[in-house]
Motif scaffolding. Structure first.
Motif, PDB file in Angstrom:
ATOM      1  N   TYR A  40       0.813  -1.215   0.000  1.00 35.01           N
ATOM      2  CA  TYR A  40       0.000   0.000   0.000  1.00 35.01           C
ATOM      3  C   TYR A  40       0.853   1.274   0.000  1.00 35.01           C
ATOM      4  N   LEU A  41       2.136   1.141  -0.315  1.00 33.03           N
ATOM      5  CA  LEU A  41       3.054   2.274  -0.286  1.00 33.03           C
ATOM      6  C   LEU A  41       2.590   3.474  -1.116  1.00 33.03           C
ATOM      7  N   PRO A  42       1.945   3.297  -2.275  1.00 34.05           N
ATOM      8  CA  PRO A  42       1.541   4.480  -3.038  1.00 34.05           C
ATOM      9  C   PRO A  42       0.661   5.462  -2.268  1.00 34.05           C
ATOM     10  N   ALA A  43      -0.094   4.977  -1.307  1.00 36.66           N
ATOM     11  CA  ALA A  43      -0.950   5.887  -0.534  1.00 36.66           C
ATOM     12  C   ALA A  43      -0.103   6.856   0.290  1.00 36.66           C
ATOM     13  N   ARG A  44       0.810   6.319   1.062  1.00 38.39           N
ATOM     14  CA  ARG A  44       1.675   7.160   1.885  1.00 38.39           C
ATOM     15  C   ARG A  44       2.586   8.026   1.011  1.00 38.39           C
ATOM     16  N   LEU A  45       3.104   7.439  -0.070  1.00 36.44           N
ATOM     17  CA  LEU A  45       4.031   8.181  -0.925  1.00 36.44           C
ATOM     18  C   LEU A  45       3.338   9.363  -1.599  1.00 36.44           C
ATOM     19  N   ALA A  46       2.109   9.179  -2.043  1.00 34.02           N
ATOM     20  CA  ALA A  46       1.363  10.287  -2.657  1.00 34.02           C
ATOM     21  C   ALA A  46       1.212  11.435  -1.676  1.00 34.02           C
ATOM     22  N   GLU A  47       0.969  11.090  -0.430  1.00 27.80           N
ATOM     23  CA  GLU A  47       0.847  12.107   0.614  1.00 27.80           C
ATOM     24  C   GLU A  47       2.176  12.815   0.827  1.00 27.80           C
ATOM     25  N   ARG A  48       3.262  12.050   0.911  1.00 26.65           N
ATOM     26  CA  ARG A  48       4.583  12.615   1.193  1.00 26.65           C
ATOM     27  C   ARG A  48       5.093  13.482   0.040  1.00 26.65           C
ATOM     28  N   LEU A  49       4.732  13.123  -1.175  1.00 26.82           N
ATOM     29  CA  LEU A  49       5.169  13.896  -2.344  1.00 26.82           C
ATOM     30  C   LEU A  49       4.319  15.154  -2.557  1.00 26.82           C
ATOM     31  N   GLY A  50       3.250  15.263  -1.802  1.00 25.82           N
ATOM     32  CA  GLY A  50       2.395  16.446  -1.926  1.00 25.82           C
ATOM     33  C   GLY A  50       1.434  16.400  -3.099  1.00 25.82           C
TER      34      GLY A  50
END
Length: 317
Positions: free
Chosen positions: A23-33
């Motif tokens: 599920y990394l894309p969820a957190r990564l989308a948040e972190r990348l803004g």
């Protein structure tokens, strides 16, 4: 007076285990803004299993779930219309592990008779897949025990304490147990070849799904979410594991950065590049569920109502 900036639209998304690499894309989308770029204020919540996220969505507590696509089929069979709008992974990313002390007696899924098998939760995707793999190996569900043990540290504890003989989990838990010598791989579904060997086709898994009634009423928000996630998937396909890890919060990476990087490298092949549903995916998932799920078996399922590529196809290159 200067015009006030529009308030970002607030959305809540439940993730079936926010620090799981599937599920990394969820957190990564948040972190990348990327949510912010779309004018969205997305609150990512976390539950240990996909079934918990599904229940939160049906109760109206969240607008969407980052979980496994197979829930959309299971829910349609029970009269609930849900659609996947972005596919993160074309394979489950799951691994069936066997405890190191059981490797002499469990050499394949045909050997699980009388054994206790760990899953994240009953009714979760790990339970769906475990049942199918056992059935395909000729072992009916009445001849072994499924034990819900959660994920991450609780799964590791259950394996080390001998409460389960084998179990299904994801990265980075897989690499952690292999590195410590606590487990061996029995079935590897982290890549397309391993998944096709185990399940007979690709198996779209990690995805963003929403209730169809919400989707029909909020196509604009759905388009924004799709753009944010497709941008994230493109980022993942154009950056190294180290560059991706550098974006993640310390609590996700943990104390052993090299272990996390190793787990991430093993996981990167499973992610889609464009968020689209693979053509052979839905029939494979339906075949798996119809093999044992009493709600799905013998029922007509309209797969075209379980997903749509409309929103990801609208994202410009």
């Amino acid at each position: 007076m200067p015009a006030r900036a529009a308030e970002p639209e607030q959305l809540a998304i439940m993730v079936g285990g926010i620090n799981k690499l599937i599920y990394l894309p969820a957190r990564l989308a948040e972190r990348l803004g990327y949510f912010r770029d779309e004018g969205l204020d997305v609150e990512l919540q976390s539950q240990p299993t996909g079934i918990d996220g599904e229940n939160e969505m049906l109760a109206g507590a969240v607008q969407g779930v980052v979980g496994f696509y197979d829930h959309t089929i299971d829910l349609q069979a029970r009269g609930v219309e849900v659609r996947t709008i972005v596919v993160f992974s074309q394979v489950p990313g799951e691994v069936q592990l066997v405890a190191a002390k059981r490797v002499d007696t469990i050499r394949s899924m045909a050997d699980v008779r009388g054994k206790t098998l760990g899953v994240t939760g009953l009714g979760s995707s790990t339970s769906f897949l475990t049942k199918y793999l056992a059935q395909r190996a000729g072992v009916p569900s009445t001849e072994y025990t499924l034990l819900p043990v959660g994920a991450d540290s609780s799964f590791i504890a259950a394996l080390r304490q001998g409460r389960i003989d084998a179990g299904m989990t994801t990265e980075p838990t897989v690499t952690q147990l292999l590195k410590a010598g606590d487990a061996k791989v029995l079935v590897d579904m982290r890549n397309v070849d391993g998944t096709r060997a185990a399940l007979g086709g690709t198996y779209p898994a990690s995805s963003l799904y929403v209730q169809t009634t919400w989707l029909d009423a909020h196509p604009r928000e759905a388009s924004k979410l799709a753009r944010a996630f497709v941008r994230t998937l493109r980022y993942m396909h154009t950056h190294s594991a180290a560059e991706i890890a550098a974006q993640m919060p310390a609590e996700d990476v943990g104390n052993d950065r090299e272990l996390y990087l190793s787990a991430l490298r093993a996981s990167l092949p499973m992610y889609t590049a464009d968020g689209r549903m693979p053509a052979d995916g839905p029939p494979t998932v339906l075949k798996v569920l119809a093999g044992f799920n009493p709600d799905v078996k013998g029922r007509h399922i309209d797969l075209s109502r379980t997903f749509t590529n409309r929103f990801v196809d609208g994202v410009k290159p």
